[in-house]
Design a protein around this motif. Structure first.
Motif, short mmCIF file in Angstrom:
data_model
loop_
_atom_site.label_atom_id
_atom_site.label_comp_id
_atom_site.label_asym_id
_atom_site.label_seq_id
_atom_site.Cartn_x
_atom_site.Cartn_y
_atom_site.Cartn_z
N LEU A 145 0.88 -1.25 -0.04
CA LEU A 145 0.16 0.16 0.19
C LEU A 145 0.85 1.19 -0.02
CD1 LEU A 145 -3.08 0.34 0.47
CD2 LEU A 145 -2.74 1.00 2.68
N LEU A 146 1.91 1.31 0.85
CA LEU A 146 2.71 2.64 0.77
C LEU A 146 3.53 2.76 -0.31
CD1 LEU A 146 3.97 1.92 4.51
CD2 LEU A 146 2.40 3.49 3.78
N THR A 147 3.98 1.50 -0.91
CA THR A 147 4.56 1.69 -2.30
C THR A 147 3.69 2.32 -3.24
OG1 THR A 147 5.61 -0.25 -1.44
CG2 THR A 147 6.42 0.58 -3.46
N LYS A 148 2.53 1.99 -3.13
CA LYS A 148 1.59 2.42 -4.26
C LYS A 148 1.65 3.80 -4.19
CE LYS A 148 -0.89 -1.14 -6.61
NZ LYS A 148 -0.85 -2.34 -5.78
N ILE A 149 1.39 4.33 -2.84
CA ILE A 149 1.27 5.87 -2.89
C ILE A 149 2.56 6.49 -3.04
CG2 ILE A 149 0.97 7.62 -0.84
CD1 ILE A 149 -0.67 5.57 0.63
N ASN A 150 3.71 5.86 -2.77
CA ASN A 150 5.12 6.48 -3.07
C ASN A 150 5.76 5.66 -3.45
OD1 ASN A 150 7.28 7.84 -3.03
ND2 ASN A 150 7.62 8.04 -0.62
N PRO A 151 5.70 5.51 -5.00
CA PRO A 151 6.71 4.44 -5.65
C PRO A 151 7.91 4.21 -5.54
CG PRO A 151 4.96 5.66 -7.14
CD PRO A 151 5.26 6.32 -5.89
N GLY A 152 8.49 5.59 -5.09
CA GLY A 152 10.17 5.44 -5.04
C GLY A 152 10.44 5.09 -3.59
N ARG A 153 9.84 4.48 -2.78
CA ARG A 153 9.95 4.18 -1.36
C ARG A 153 10.39 2.62 -1.32
NH1 ARG A 153 7.00 1.38 1.83
NH2 ARG A 153 7.24 1.33 4.20
N GLU A 154 11.29 2.46 -0.31
CA GLU A 154 11.83 1.10 -0.21
C GLU A 154 11.02 0.47 0.76
OE1 GLU A 154 16.07 -0.37 0.67
OE2 GLU A 154 16.49 1.10 -0.66
N ALA A 155 10.67 -0.97 0.67
CA ALA A 155 9.91 -1.66 1.60
C ALA A 155 10.69 -1.91 3.00
CB ALA A 155 9.47 -3.20 0.85
N VAL A 156 9.83 -1.78 3.95
CA VAL A 156 10.35 -2.07 5.22
C VAL A 156 9.62 -3.08 6.16
CG1 VAL A 156 10.43 -0.75 7.43
CG2 VAL A 156 10.50 0.55 5.40
N PRO A 157 10.72 -4.15 6.45
CA PRO A 157 10.12 -4.97 7.32
C PRO A 157 9.82 -4.72 8.75
CG PRO A 157 12.63 -5.25 7.18
CD PRO A 157 12.25 -3.88 6.56
#
Lengths: 305, 542
Positions: A145-157
């Motif tokens: 969801l967060l990556t959809k909002i901000n595509p440049g963002r790296e996934a966080v575990p």
């Protein structure tokens, strides 16, 4: 003038009421008082091969070890950190929520909101954890969801690192318990006589005024008592929640006293040492309870005992 | 106030009345009634003397076990034959929690089966909670000594001269000579991917890292989900098997040097390779799920073929391998040369040992100790082994070409669908509590693809580490407390080592770890283990 009755006469007069209290009393004796006897193993070297009675006395050895144990201080830090955050966020939110609920005019809507809000309370942490762990993982729903909002963002575990774990545990616990916690305040609010509100309206109060000058002062007593209890429980974290959410990667932020006691005691078979840790914790909790109660008595005239 | 005091007084009186309940149990001496009448004949199996119905509770310290006694023809056949019915008690969650709670309550089920390495093995012996099998055998069933293998009895005989438990899957030094040893420790890769990369050499750090990142580049997704370049066994509070003794054995790090026990956790070669894994982590080749997944998650992902490589126990992925094989035989996992030390020495993988896998006790609270020891001897004897391995003659096995073996359709089901086989027949050591692995070899058919390749691969590299088994101290002994602190320190540090952002930080964490281990009393623990190793070597006749 009323005649002073003897204890027995009074007991026999209230026998129906007393009978209702008996199961609770027995429960408390069996599960709270009798196990207290076992606390003496904190001063003994108890092993599975001994009975509580014949284990050798070792005095304060275990308590001295607590202060040399670096793990203990880490768990203390985490426990206090999580509890204080919980006090800061998790304590006021149900009050605010109850105040807002109280202002809803449509009874049906109010009931609906209330039911929905306390449903999560009935989910066990095992189930909730089972939902949270995949949702919060690197490839989980939240990251997607967060990556959809901000595509440049790296996934966080989220659960795979110590940073942010405290907040995560406090927020998830607050979400789960907020609706349930509001019930007691709503009950207190329903006891407020309507004349007070009517008088306030006559004096020209609007809804915020009524909330501020009528509702809040009327439930202040309840708030104080719950606050005293919350302060005494500051060294208790939600054990189930921590057991479910703890993993080797976030251990530095999620290893709390209760988990530590469980691991050294039940899994590590060091019953005496973990009892000592538990007793030490209970002692601090007692001091906190007395302190909070004393302060409240002095400044507010309200107290538990 | 007076009221409260009165109430408290009542409470204390009640407390005092309840306390003795909890203080009882334990401590009294062994007092077994002997069998009256003439002495028992050691050549007659005791279980034949009395086949009246009796029911035992049997605790298994393995939460994954799914068998139910009586659900299949084989167990019903055994019950009919011996009169013994069994109710298994299986922990629902954490095994140690369940077992420790039972120990603390002082009440164990009739039979108790746990892994030999568990600390509770020594606890329940020291606590007098289990019966000496030799005394039971003398009183009720001298046939026990005929059914037992003397080397195993010697290995498990305690300092007080009694034997309290008997192992399964135990291999004596003589067995190693008769059968070639295999290990379950393997380095596995997915066949099609590995071959698509040109079957690279993964035994050097460069080759290893290269292959992982090539695999990730070439196959970023498996069925729409990200590829996991490398997997290990699950991480726990105390570390990770794959990154400890599996890796050490692949690097051929010795157990001892110049006759002295060697601290493998401080080995420079081991450190070098942990740093390689750190680099893999830094390059995004170890996903965070690897740290969090439990065995069930892993098995599911293996079955989906989502790992490229694994440092794993192939016996724990048999079912998943079968699923891959059925789907596409090219996508199975195959064993290849894994991490090796700088000199390129062949790995020294752990083979089966005399300690075996699990040990079985008869508890002091057993209701029918006479029937229990007789049933145990039966299970250990050749007849019991045949019944539990081959099953019922005519239904599951027969003499085919002069050899006792499964009927072809039974063999086929065993290979294709173990779960269905267990439900329909219940043979092939579904009830493995006392299985005598070297003995059942004679009934086993030829090992088949895609499993046999994995065990075949380990044969040249398998060694016996038997002398280093059973050397850990009791958890409440001073050395045991050191041991548990060391393992929890290690469990906390391992993820940090792997997650260190640079080699410099890795070295700093490593140095701090080694200093802390010394401070916690490593030398004392090593001295304790040294003594046990020496005693073991004497037992093994080395």
């Amino acid at each position: 003038m009323l005649k002073q009755e003897s204890l027995l006469t009074r007991l026999s007069r209230q026998k129906a009421l007393q009978a209702m209290a008996i199961p609770g009393l027995i429960w408390m004796i069996v599960f709270n008082y009798i196990p207290m006897y076992g606390v003496i193993i904190a001063f003994k070297e108890y092993r599975v091969i001994n009975t509580i009675g014949n284990a050798p006395w070792v005095g304060l050895t275990h308590f001295r070890e607590i202060f040399r144990d670096t793990d203990f201080f880490l768990t203390m830090k985490n426990t206090l950190g999580i509890s204080l955050l919980k006090l800061l966020i998790g304590f006021p939110l149900p009050i605010v929520f109850a105040l807002l609920l109280n202002e809803i005019r449509t009874i049906r809507f109010k009931r609906w909101v209330q039911t929905v809000s306390y449903l999560p309370h009935f989910l066990s942490w095992v189930v909730l954890g089972g939902i949270m762990i995949p949702w919060l993982s690197e490839t989980g729903f939240i990251n997607e969801l967060l990556t959809k909002i901000n595509p440049g963002r790296e996934a966080v575990p989220f659960l795979g690192r110590p940073e942010g774990f405290w907040m995560l545990s406090v927020l998830s616990d607050t979400w789960k318990e907020m609706g349930w916690g509001a019930i007691i305040y709503l009950a207190a609010m329903s006891g407020i006589p309507p004349e007070l509100y009517e008088a306030a309206v006559v004096d020209g109060a609007n809804r915020f005024h009524k909330m501020r000058y009528v509702t809040l002062p009327c439930i202040a007593g309840t708030i104080t008592i719950l606050l005293i209890l919350a302060i005494s429980g500051i060294l208790n974290t939600n054990f189930e929640q921590m057991l479910v959410l703890n993993n080797p990667l976030n251990n530095d932020a999620s290893n709390v006293i209760d988990l530590y006691v469980y691991r050294t005691g039940i899994r590590g078979l060091r019953f005496s040492y973990s009892t000592a840790v538990g007793l030490f914790k209970a002692l601090i909790a007692l001091v906190l309870l007395m302190g909070a109660n004393g302060l409240s008595k002095k400044y507010q005239g309200r107290s538990l005992f | 106030m007076k009221k409260i005091l009165q109430l408290l007084f009542v409470v204390f009186l009640l407390t005092a009345a309840f306390v003795p309940v909890f203080a009882g149990g334990g401590g009294d001496d062994l007092d077994l009634p002997a069998v009256s009448g003439e002495p028992l004949d050691p050549n007659v199996p005791g279980w034949t003397l009395d086949t009246s119905p009796v029911r035992f509770e049997w605790y298994l310290n393995f939460s994954w076990y799914r068998g139910i006694w009586g659900e299949d023809p084989v167990s019903r056949y055994v019950t009919e034959k011996t009169g013994v019915d069994i109710e298994f008690i299986i922990p629902a969650g954490n095994e140690a929690d369940k077992l420790n709670t039972m120990i603390a309550s002082g009440n164990l089920p009739d039979f108790v089966t746990i892994g030999w390495w568990e600390p509770q093995v020594k606890e329940i012996i020291a606590g007098g909670m289990v019966l000496p099998l030799d005394v039971l055998a003398k009183n009720y069933d001298p046939y026990f000594f005929k059914a037992a293998v003397p080397e195993r009895v010697d290995w498990y005989t305690q300092e007080d001269g009694h034997i309290y438990c008997y192992p399964n899957a135990s291999y004596t030094p003589g067995d190693y000579e008769r059968n070639e040893l295999t290990s379950n420790q393997t380095f596995l890769v997915r066949k099609d991917m590995y071959e698509a990369l040109g079957s690279p050499d993964m035994s050097t750090p460069e080759g290893f890292l290269n292959a992982l990142s090539q695999a990730q580049k070439k196959f970023p997704k498996v069925n729409g989900q990200p590829l996991i370049p490398i997997g290990f066994k699950e991480f726990s509070d105390t570390g990770n098997d794959s990154l400890e003794n599996y890796l050490m054995n692949f690097l051929a790090i010795p157990m001892e040097k110049n006759g002295k026990l060697y601290d493998r956790f401080a080995d420079p070669e081991y450190k070098r390779w942990l740093n390689v894994f750190r680099e893999a982590q830094q390059r995004g080749l170890i996903s965070s799920d690897v740290y969090l997944d439990r065995r069930t998650h892993m098995e599911e992902k293996i079955a989906q073929g989502r790992y490229f490589a694994m440092l794993y126990q192939y016996t724990d992925m048999r079912d998943a391998q079968g699923i891959r094989f059925a789907e596409n035989p090219n996508t199975i996992y195959m064993a290849v040369d894994g991490p090796a030390n700088a000199k390129g020495d062949p790995p020294r993988l752990a083979g089966q040992g005399i300690a075996g896998w699990t040990v079985t006790f008869i508890s002091k609270t057993a209701k029918n100790p006479d029937r229990a020891i007789r049933f145990m001897s039966y299970l250990m004897s050749e007849e019991g082994q045949r019944d539990l391995y081959l099953g019922i003659k005519g239904l599951t096995w027969d003499v085919i070409n002069g050899k006792e073996s499964f009927l072809p359709k039974v063999q086929k089901l065993l290979k294709d669908d173990r779960a269905a086989f267990d439900k329909k027949y219940g043979a092939s050591m579904k009830y493995w509590m006392l299985m005598d692995s070297p003995q059942v070899v004679k009934w086993e058919g030829q090992p088949e693809s895609p499993y046999k390749e994995l065990s075949e691969w380990t044969k040249p590299y398998t060694v016996s580490y038997a002398a280093y088994d059973n050397i850990d101290p009791l958890s409440f002994e001073p050395e045991g407390i050191i041991g548990s602190k060391l393992s929890s320190l290690w469990g906390k540090t391992l993820p940090k080592l792997l997650k260190a952002p640079s080699e410099k930080e890795f070295n700093a964490i490593w140095d701090e770890l080694q200093a802390e281990r010394k401070k916690l009393g490593l030398d004392k623990l090593m001295a304790y283990k040294q003594e046990k190793v020496n005693a073991n070597k004497k037992k093994l006749g080395k």
